[in-house]
Motif scaffolding. Structure first.
Motif, short mmCIF file in Angstrom:
data_model
loop_
_atom_site.label_atom_id
_atom_site.label_comp_id
_atom_site.label_asym_id
_atom_site.label_seq_id
_atom_site.Cartn_x
_atom_site.Cartn_y
_atom_site.Cartn_z
N HIS A 36 -0.35 7.78 -5.05
CA HIS A 36 -1.35 8.83 -5.59
C HIS A 36 -2.88 8.42 -6.11
N GLU A 37 -2.99 7.07 -6.27
CA GLU A 37 -4.36 6.40 -6.55
C GLU A 37 -5.28 6.55 -5.49
N PRO A 38 -6.64 6.59 -5.75
CA PRO A 38 -7.57 6.77 -4.52
C PRO A 38 -7.41 5.34 -3.69
N MET B 200 0.70 -1.25 0.05
CA MET B 200 -0.01 0.10 0.11
C MET B 200 0.86 1.25 0.01
N LYS B 201 2.13 1.16 0.36
CA LYS B 201 2.87 2.24 0.66
C LYS B 201 3.90 2.47 -0.60
N ARG C 79 -5.80 1.76 -4.85
CA ARG C 79 -4.62 1.51 -4.25
C ARG C 79 -4.32 0.20 -3.67
N GLU C 80 -5.67 0.03 -2.98
CA GLU C 80 -5.94 -1.33 -2.38
C GLU C 80 -6.02 -2.66 -3.30
N VAL C 81 -6.41 -2.46 -4.69
CA VAL C 81 -6.80 -3.43 -5.54
C VAL C 81 -5.27 -3.62 -6.34
#
Length: 59
Positions: free
Chosen positions: A16-18, A9-10, A22-24
């Protein structure tokens, strides 16, 4: 070292994704790292085991 989902995630490439996207991406990157270099049989076993664990947790 085994990376956790928070490590993905980092990742600066997806920072910079929503959050949902970002989780996907983080999940996709984790699966890619875990299955990199596997044979077809190993891939099949990996996904079958993942599915089995998913449905066992539901019971």
């Amino acid at each position: 070292m085994i990376k956790e989902i928070d490590d993905y995630m980092k990742d600066p490439d997806i920072a910079h994704e929503p959050s949902a996207l970002r989780e996907v991406h983080a999940i996709r990157l984790k699966i890619h790292d875990e299955t990199k270099g596997m044979t077809v049989a190993e891939h099949t076993a990996y996904y079958n085991a993942s599915s089995k664990r998913f449905f066992e947790d539901d019971e």
